[in-house]
Motif scaffolding. Structure first.
Motif, PDB file in Angstrom:
ATOM      1  N   ALA A  17      44.831  29.677   7.751  1.00 27.94           N
ATOM      2  CA  ALA A  17      44.552  30.841   6.902  1.00 27.94           C
ATOM      3  C   ALA A  17      44.830  32.144   7.652  1.00 27.94           C
ATOM      4  N   THR A  18      45.305  33.139   6.922  1.00 27.07           N
ATOM      5  CA  THR A  18      45.474  34.477   7.486  1.00 27.07           C
ATOM      6  C   THR A  18      44.454  35.447   6.891  1.00 27.07           C
ATOM      7  N   VAL A  19      43.918  35.106   5.714  1.00 20.49           N
ATOM      8  CA  VAL A  19      42.836  35.863   5.074  1.00 20.49           C
ATOM      9  C   VAL A  19      41.896  34.855   4.428  1.00 20.49           C
ATOM     10  N   VAL A  20      40.598  35.033   4.639  1.00 17.46           N
ATOM     11  CA  VAL A  20      39.584  34.195   3.995  1.00 17.46           C
ATOM     12  C   VAL A  20      38.700  35.123   3.180  1.00 17.46           C
ATOM     13  N   THR A  21      38.565  34.831   1.886  1.00 17.75           N
ATOM     14  CA  THR A  21      37.682  35.632   1.046  1.00 17.75           C
ATOM     15  C   THR A  21      36.463  34.788   0.679  1.00 17.75           C
ATOM     16  N   LEU A  22      35.310  35.434   0.697  1.00  9.95           N
ATOM     17  CA  LEU A  22      34.045  34.745   0.448  1.00  9.95           C
ATOM     18  C   LEU A  22      33.236  35.483  -0.606  1.00  9.95           C
ATOM     19  N   TYR A  23      32.557  34.724  -1.425  1.00  9.74           N
ATOM     20  CA  TYR A  23      31.539  35.273  -2.311  1.00  9.74           C
ATOM     21  C   TYR A  23      30.389  34.278  -2.282  1.00  9.74           C
ATOM     22  N   LEU A  24      29.695  34.287  -1.151  1.00 12.42           N
ATOM     23  CA  LEU A  24      28.603  33.351  -0.881  1.00 12.42           C
ATOM     24  C   LEU A  24      27.358  34.144  -0.516  1.00 12.42           C
ATOM     25  N   LEU A  25      26.205  33.554  -0.712  1.00 19.20           N
ATOM     26  CA  LEU A  25      24.976  34.181  -0.262  1.00 19.20           C
ATOM     27  C   LEU A  25      25.019  34.385   1.250  1.00 19.20           C
ATOM     28  N   GLN A  26      24.292  35.369   1.742  1.00 19.16           N
ATOM     29  CA  GLN A  26      24.273  35.655   3.176  1.00 19.16           C
ATOM     30  C   GLN A  26      23.870  34.425   3.979  1.00 19.16           C
ATOM     31  N   SER A  27      22.928  33.637   3.492  1.00 20.78           N
ATOM     32  CA  SER A  27      22.493  32.448   4.233  1.00 20.78           C
ATOM     33  C   SER A  27      23.641  31.458   4.443  1.00 20.78           C
ATOM     34  N   LEU A  28      24.519  31.303   3.462  1.00 20.53           N
ATOM     35  CA  LEU A  28      25.689  30.425   3.621  1.00 20.53           C
ATOM     36  C   LEU A  28      26.731  31.067   4.519  1.00 20.53           C
ATOM     37  N   ASN A  29      26.927  32.379   4.395  1.00 19.79           N
ATOM     38  CA  ASN A  29      27.862  33.069   5.294  1.00 19.79           C
ATOM     39  C   ASN A  29      27.458  32.854   6.750  1.00 19.79           C
ATOM     40  N   ILE A  30      26.169  32.966   7.030  1.00 22.67           N
ATOM     41  CA  ILE A  30      25.675  32.800   8.397  1.00 22.67           C
ATOM     42  C   ILE A  30      25.922  31.378   8.887  1.00 22.67           C
ATOM     43  N   LYS A  31      25.727  30.391   8.035  1.00 25.27           N
ATOM     44  CA  LYS A  31      25.994  28.993   8.421  1.00 25.27           C
ATOM     45  C   LYS A  31      27.485  28.748   8.628  1.00 25.27           C
ATOM     46  N   LEU A  32      28.330  29.457   7.883  1.00 19.06           N
ATOM     47  CA  LEU A  32      29.775  29.281   7.978  1.00 19.06           C
ATOM     48  C   LEU A  32      30.387  30.049   9.148  1.00 19.06           C
ATOM     49  N   MET A  33      29.702  31.064   9.630  1.00 21.13           N
ATOM     50  CA  MET A  33      30.223  31.948  10.676  1.00 21.13           C
ATOM     51  C   MET A  33      30.756  31.196  11.908  1.00 21.13           C
ATOM     52  N   PRO A  34      30.047  30.208  12.469  1.00 21.22           N
ATOM     53  CA  PRO A  34      30.598  29.514  13.643  1.00 21.22           C
ATOM     54  C   PRO A  34      31.939  28.829  13.360  1.00 21.22           C
ATOM     55  N   ARG A  68      29.460  47.835  -5.420  1.00 21.57           N
ATOM     56  CA  ARG A  68      29.134  46.634  -4.648  1.00 21.57           C
ATOM     57  C   ARG A  68      29.813  46.713  -3.283  1.00 21.57           C
ATOM     58  N   PRO A  69      29.092  46.311  -2.238  1.00 20.52           N
ATOM     59  CA  PRO A  69      29.719  46.350  -0.913  1.00 20.52           C
ATOM     60  C   PRO A  69      30.715  45.209  -0.716  1.00 20.52           C
ATOM     61  N   VAL A  70      31.796  45.522  -0.053  1.00 21.93           N
ATOM     62  CA  VAL A  70      32.768  44.519   0.392  1.00 21.93           C
ATOM     63  C   VAL A  70      32.851  44.677   1.907  1.00 21.93           C
ATOM     64  N   TYR A  71      32.581  43.574   2.623  1.00 23.94           N
ATOM     65  CA  TYR A  71      32.509  43.571   4.074  1.00 23.94           C
ATOM     66  C   TYR A  71      33.802  43.012   4.648  1.00 23.94           C
ATOM     67  N   LEU A  72      34.282  43.623   5.740  1.00 23.83           N
ATOM     68  CA  LEU A  72      35.559  43.246   6.344  1.00 23.83           C
ATOM     69  C   LEU A  72      35.392  42.958   7.834  1.00 23.83           C
ATOM     70  N   TRP A  73      36.001  41.842   8.285  1.00 25.84           N
ATOM     71  CA  TRP A  73      36.005  41.467   9.696  1.00 25.84           C
ATOM     72  C   TRP A  73      37.421  41.020  10.070  1.00 25.84           C
ATOM     73  N   THR A  74      37.738  41.096  11.344  1.00 29.96           N
ATOM     74  CA  THR A  74      38.971  40.517  11.881  1.00 29.96           C
ATOM     75  C   THR A  74      38.571  39.608  13.035  1.00 29.96           C
ATOM     76  N   ILE A  75      39.086  38.381  13.008  1.00 32.08           N
ATOM     77  CA  ILE A  75      38.786  37.426  14.081  1.00 32.08           C
ATOM     78  C   ILE A  75      39.434  37.927  15.366  1.00 32.08           C
ATOM     79  N   LYS A  76      38.656  37.959  16.423  1.00 29.89           N
ATOM     80  CA  LYS A  76      39.158  38.428  17.734  1.00 29.89           C
ATOM     81  C   LYS A  76      39.599  37.252  18.580  1.00 29.89           C
TER      82      LYS A  76
END
Length: 76
Positions: A17-34, A68-76
């Motif tokens: 993937a070059t872009v991943v889009t998510l619309y998940l609850l924060q609790s799932l985002n945190i579990k997916l982060m690693p 609505r907030p849209v949050y952006l990150w780039t993998i380092k």
């Protein structure tokens, strides 16, 4: 080129993937982060609508889209 896949998000192969889009609850985002940090290549962008990754991974940028907030990150 866009691919939309319906799979188990914790088992899916996401390393190409070059872009991943998510619309998940924060609790799932945190579990997916690693998985995101481990499997995505540097430069891959992660976008989440409405829900952040918690305090341990603050977004690089937050944009308001229609109130609505849209949050952006780039993998380092």
């Amino acid at each position: 080129k866009v691919q939309i896949r319906q799979e188990d998000l914790f088992e899916a192969d996401i390393d190409d993937a070059t872009v991943v889009t998510l619309y998940l609850l924060q609790s799932l985002n945190i579990k997916l982060m690693p998985k995101l940090k481990k499997e995505l290549k540097p430069g891959t962008r992660v976008v989440s609508q409405s829900f952040s990754m918690g305090d341990d991974w603050p977004p690089e940028k937050t944009v308001d889209v229609d109130g609505r907030p849209v949050y952006l990150w780039t993998i380092k």
